[in-house]
Design an enzyme around this catalytic site. Structure first.
Site, short mmCIF file in Angstrom:
data_model
loop_
_atom_site.label_atom_id
_atom_site.label_comp_id
_atom_site.label_asym_id
_atom_site.label_seq_id
_atom_site.Cartn_x
_atom_site.Cartn_y
_atom_site.Cartn_z
N CYS A 1 -6.19 -9.64 -2.04
CA CYS A 1 -5.41 -8.94 -1.01
C CYS A 1 -6.32 -8.26 0.00
O CYS A 1 -5.86 -7.55 0.88
CB CYS A 1 -4.44 -7.96 -1.65
SG CYS A 1 -5.24 -6.78 -2.72
N ASN B 1 -12.09 -5.77 0.77
CA ASN B 1 -12.45 -4.73 1.74
C ASN B 1 -13.37 -3.71 1.09
O ASN B 1 -14.40 -3.32 1.64
CB ASN B 1 -11.19 -4.01 2.25
CG ASN B 1 -10.19 -4.98 2.83
OD1 ASN B 1 -10.55 -6.09 3.18
ND2 ASN B 1 -8.94 -4.57 2.93
N ARG C 1 -17.13 0.67 5.20
CA ARG C 1 -16.27 -0.28 5.91
C ARG C 1 -15.74 0.26 7.23
O ARG C 1 -15.21 -0.49 8.04
CB ARG C 1 -15.10 -0.70 5.00
CG ARG C 1 -14.18 0.43 4.63
CD ARG C 1 -13.26 0.07 3.47
NE ARG C 1 -11.96 -0.40 3.91
CZ ARG C 1 -10.93 -0.60 3.09
NH1 ARG C 1 -11.06 -0.39 1.78
NH2 ARG C 1 -9.78 -1.00 3.54
N ARG D 1 0.86 -1.20 0.00
CA ARG D 1 0.00 0.00 0.00
C ARG D 1 0.89 1.24 0.00
O ARG D 1 1.16 1.82 1.05
CB ARG D 1 -0.89 0.01 1.25
CG ARG D 1 -1.98 -1.04 1.27
CD ARG D 1 -2.89 -0.85 2.47
NE ARG D 1 -4.12 -1.59 2.34
CZ ARG D 1 -4.32 -2.83 2.83
NH1 ARG D 1 -3.37 -3.44 3.48
NH2 ARG D 1 -5.48 -3.42 2.66
N ARG E 1 1.19 -1.49 -5.47
CA ARG E 1 -0.04 -0.81 -5.90
C ARG E 1 0.25 0.68 -6.01
O ARG E 1 0.85 1.26 -5.10
CB ARG E 1 -1.14 -1.05 -4.86
CG ARG E 1 -2.37 -0.22 -5.17
CD ARG E 1 -3.52 -0.55 -4.27
NE ARG E 1 -3.37 0.05 -2.97
CZ ARG E 1 -4.23 -0.17 -1.98
NH1 ARG E 1 -5.23 -1.00 -2.15
NH2 ARG E 1 -4.07 0.42 -0.81
N GLU F 1 -12.04 -4.35 -7.05
CA GLU F 1 -12.62 -3.97 -5.76
C GLU F 1 -13.90 -3.15 -5.93
O GLU F 1 -14.43 -2.61 -4.97
CB GLU F 1 -11.60 -3.23 -4.89
CG GLU F 1 -10.88 -2.08 -5.57
CD GLU F 1 -9.79 -1.47 -4.69
OE1 GLU F 1 -9.76 -1.71 -3.47
OE2 GLU F 1 -8.96 -0.72 -5.24
C1 PEP Z 1 -9.30 -3.80 -0.53
O1 PEP Z 1 -10.06 -2.87 -0.80
O2 PEP Z 1 -9.69 -4.95 -0.29
C2 PEP Z 1 -7.85 -3.58 -0.46
C3 PEP Z 1 -7.01 -4.59 -0.27
O3 PEP Z 1 -7.39 -2.29 -0.54
P1 PEP Z 1 -7.49 -1.26 0.68
O4 PEP Z 1 -7.85 -2.02 1.91
O5 PEP Z 1 -6.17 -0.59 0.80
O6 PEP Z 1 -8.57 -0.32 0.25
MG MG Z 2 -9.30 -1.04 -1.59
#
Ligand code: PEP
Ligand code: MG
Length: 575
Positions: free
Chosen positions: A501, A453, A464, A295, A331, A430
């Protein structure tokens, strides 16, 4: 009290209440006889601020060297500048303003002046002035402002909220655990806590009003319980539990270097997620076979300006070198949502998770993306790197990003700078949009990594980070599961691979389904790796295919979870 489990483990220690103070500005005009008093207060606050800055400068000089200490010299010079004092004092006298209001006005005026100058160096000075202004404001208002970097001793941090940039500054030897009132399991604050292996519970209502500094707290990051000022019995019980947890972890570590292969021979890749090069230590310690998500936006945090190409190159090359031949997926920066970078001056947004985020911002500011891609490409010769774009919703974004990548490659070739010509490029899946057209997007990229996520929050329309609706945040919802399956199948159809991920990849129950759906790579917080390897080694691919098929036809997340629990509880997994 009860909250949401954010990071496993048990912490026992003294409370440190981290208060983020919002100083309310009192706009009532001053009475004539109060003006002198206000000016004296200003002088005192300036002296105090100067003294604090001298101390910080000294400490920085000793720990980080003269270059970093120079910043504080610049701040002291601002305070010493007579015109700075004069402009605030004038606001107090002429406009009859309280010192805090006069200071606020003066800072804004000066910053506007600096920000309109067409020179990057001068624009950066506006940030120094804002910094000094904030410190001075705290002193005028008589409130203490302690950062997580300056903690005096080992404590449990209790706060209304911690931002991801606060959390990434935490030093493990001082913070035993933390508890917040806000947040969800996949908020970035919780994710960082897991990376740092610090027990944490989030979403604990009203805790900042219930505890005070010095109270003793037990944070049970295994079931989300918080106990304030425990009895001697409770204390003993939890010390014992803490010990058991530590022993259990030691037992699990046996699995860390074994391959993740099912009983019937399906081998998958187990990787880890990181936020900074320092996290690689935990990655290696827990036996990851690669890095499935770096990240990078954390490199842009806790500073005043964008990281240069050279700084980024250093960070990426460090990770690439340490991971040797193992794949490291970098990323491109994913700013926005719950991750803000003040110096980028993001506009206030009503829905930041649906706003100017990640690839959207990068395509609007291609210079930022170009610098990052140049640094990644230059670092690619030190190891085995891949590039991944976040928040893709359609093919146009992929094409635009790839076209910028092609330009950057061309420029490097023209400059005679070598890089890995075969570097692979993938996207995060995502958003439901990307998942729905995965069969189209896959033709433009080398791999997918599913970000559950965000995929969960966008599919179910559940923030979230919002603890009030945490019960609705369900990656086990059949809608999410069906999208995941569709993405994996689309990639396999074109002989490409799909990883994951999002936090779901490190969920014991989730893994049953993901193995069954044919996921190729699992990337998670390093702490989960030994347990997930152990789980996978116990499964049969053939059986899990049937389990996944059955779960995908269920109607509620509860039904799916209940079903998976029965599978896990069977000692022999023969169906
Ligand atoms: C996700 O969205 O699942 C992800 C891995 O990216 P982030 O948690 O950094 O948004
Ligand atoms: Mg994400």
């Amino acid at each position: 009290m009860k909250g949401i489990v954010a990071s496993p483990g048990i912490a026992i220690g003294e409370v440190f209440l981290l208060e983020k103070v919002n100083i309310e500005l009192d706009l009532t005009p001053l009475a004539e006889h109060k003006i002198q008093e206000e000016i004296e207060g200003l002088k005192k606050a300036i002296a105090k601020t100067k003294q604090q800055l001298e101390e910080i400068k000294q400490r920085t000089l000793e720990t980080l060297g003269p270059e970093k200490a120079e910043i504080f010299n610049a701040h002291i010079m601002i305070l010493d500048d007579f015109s700075f004092y004069k402009s605030i004092a004038a606001n107090i006298k002429m406009k009859k303003l309280k010192a805090e209001v006069a200071l606020d006005g003066a800072i804004k005026e000066i910053c506007v002046m600096f920000e309109t100058i067409d020179d990057e160096y001068m624009r950066e000075r506006a940030l120094d002035i804002k910094d000094v202004g904030t410190r001075l404001l705290y002193n005028l208002a008589g409130v203490e402002n302690i950062s997580l970097k300056d903690l005096p001793r080992e404590v449990i941090v209790v706060a209304n909220d911690l931002t991801p940039s606060d959390t990434v500054q935490i030093e493990n030897d001082k913070v035993l655990g933390f508890v917040t009132e806000l947040g969800g399991r996949t908020s970035h604050t919780a994710i960082i806590a897991r990376t740092l292996e610090i027990p944490a519970v989030v979403g604990v209502q009203d805790i900042t009003n219930i505890v005070k500094n010095g109270d003793i707290l037990i944070v049970n990051g295994l079931d989300g319980t918080i106990i304030v000022n425990p009895s001697e019995d409770e204390l003993q019980k939890y010390k014992q539990k803490r010990q058991e947890y530590i022993e259990e972890r030691k037992e699990l570590v046996k699995y860390k270097n074994l391959p993740a292969v099912t009983r019937d021979g399906r081998r998958v890749e187990i990787s880890a997620n990181i936020a900074t090069p320092a996290d690689v230590e935990g990655v290696i310690k827990n036996g990851a076979e690669g890095i499935g998500l770096f990240r990078t936006e954390f490199l842009y945090m806790n500073r005043d300006v964008l990281p240069s190409e050279a700084e980024q190159l250093e960070a990426y090359a460090e990770v690439a070198t340490k991971m040797k031949e193992h794949l490291v997926i970098i990323r491109t920066m994913d700013i926005g949502g719950d991750k803000n970078i003040p110096y980028l001056n993001f506009p206030e947004e009503l829905n930041p998770f649906l706003g100017w985020r990640a690839i959207r911002m990068c395509l609007d500011k291609p210079e930022i993306l170009k610098t990052q891609l140049r640094a990644i490409l230059r670092a690619s010769k030190y190891g085995n790197l891949a590039i991944m774009y976040p928040m893709i919703t359609g093919i146009t974004e992929v094409r635009k990003a790839n076209s910028i990548l092609a330009t950057v490659k061309q420029e490097l070739r023209a400059d005679g700078i070598s890089f890995d010509e075969g570097i692979k490029v993938g996207i995060m899946v995502e958003t439901p949009a990307a998942a729905m057209i995965a069969d189209k997007i896959i033709k433009e990229v080398d791999f997918f990594s599913i970000g559950t996520n965000d995929l969960t929050q966008y599919t179910l329309a559940v923030d979230r980070c919002n603890e009030k609706i945490a019960n609705l945040y369900q990656p086990f919802h059949p809608a999410v599961l069906r999208l995941i399956k569709q993405v994996i199948e689309a990639s396999h159809k074109y002989n490409k691979w799909t990883g994951m991920c999002g936090e779901f990849a490190g969920d014991e129950r989730g893994v049953l389904l993901l193995i069954g759906m044919g996921l190729d790579e699992f990337s998670m917080g390093a702490i989960s790796i030994p347990n997930i390897k152990k789980t996978i080694r116990n499964l049969s691919f053939r059986e899990m295919k049937k389990v996944a098929e059955k779960a995908l036809n269920m109607t509620t997340p509860e039904e799916v979870i209940k079903y998976l629990d029965t599978i896990i509880n069977r000692t022999t997994l023969n169906l």
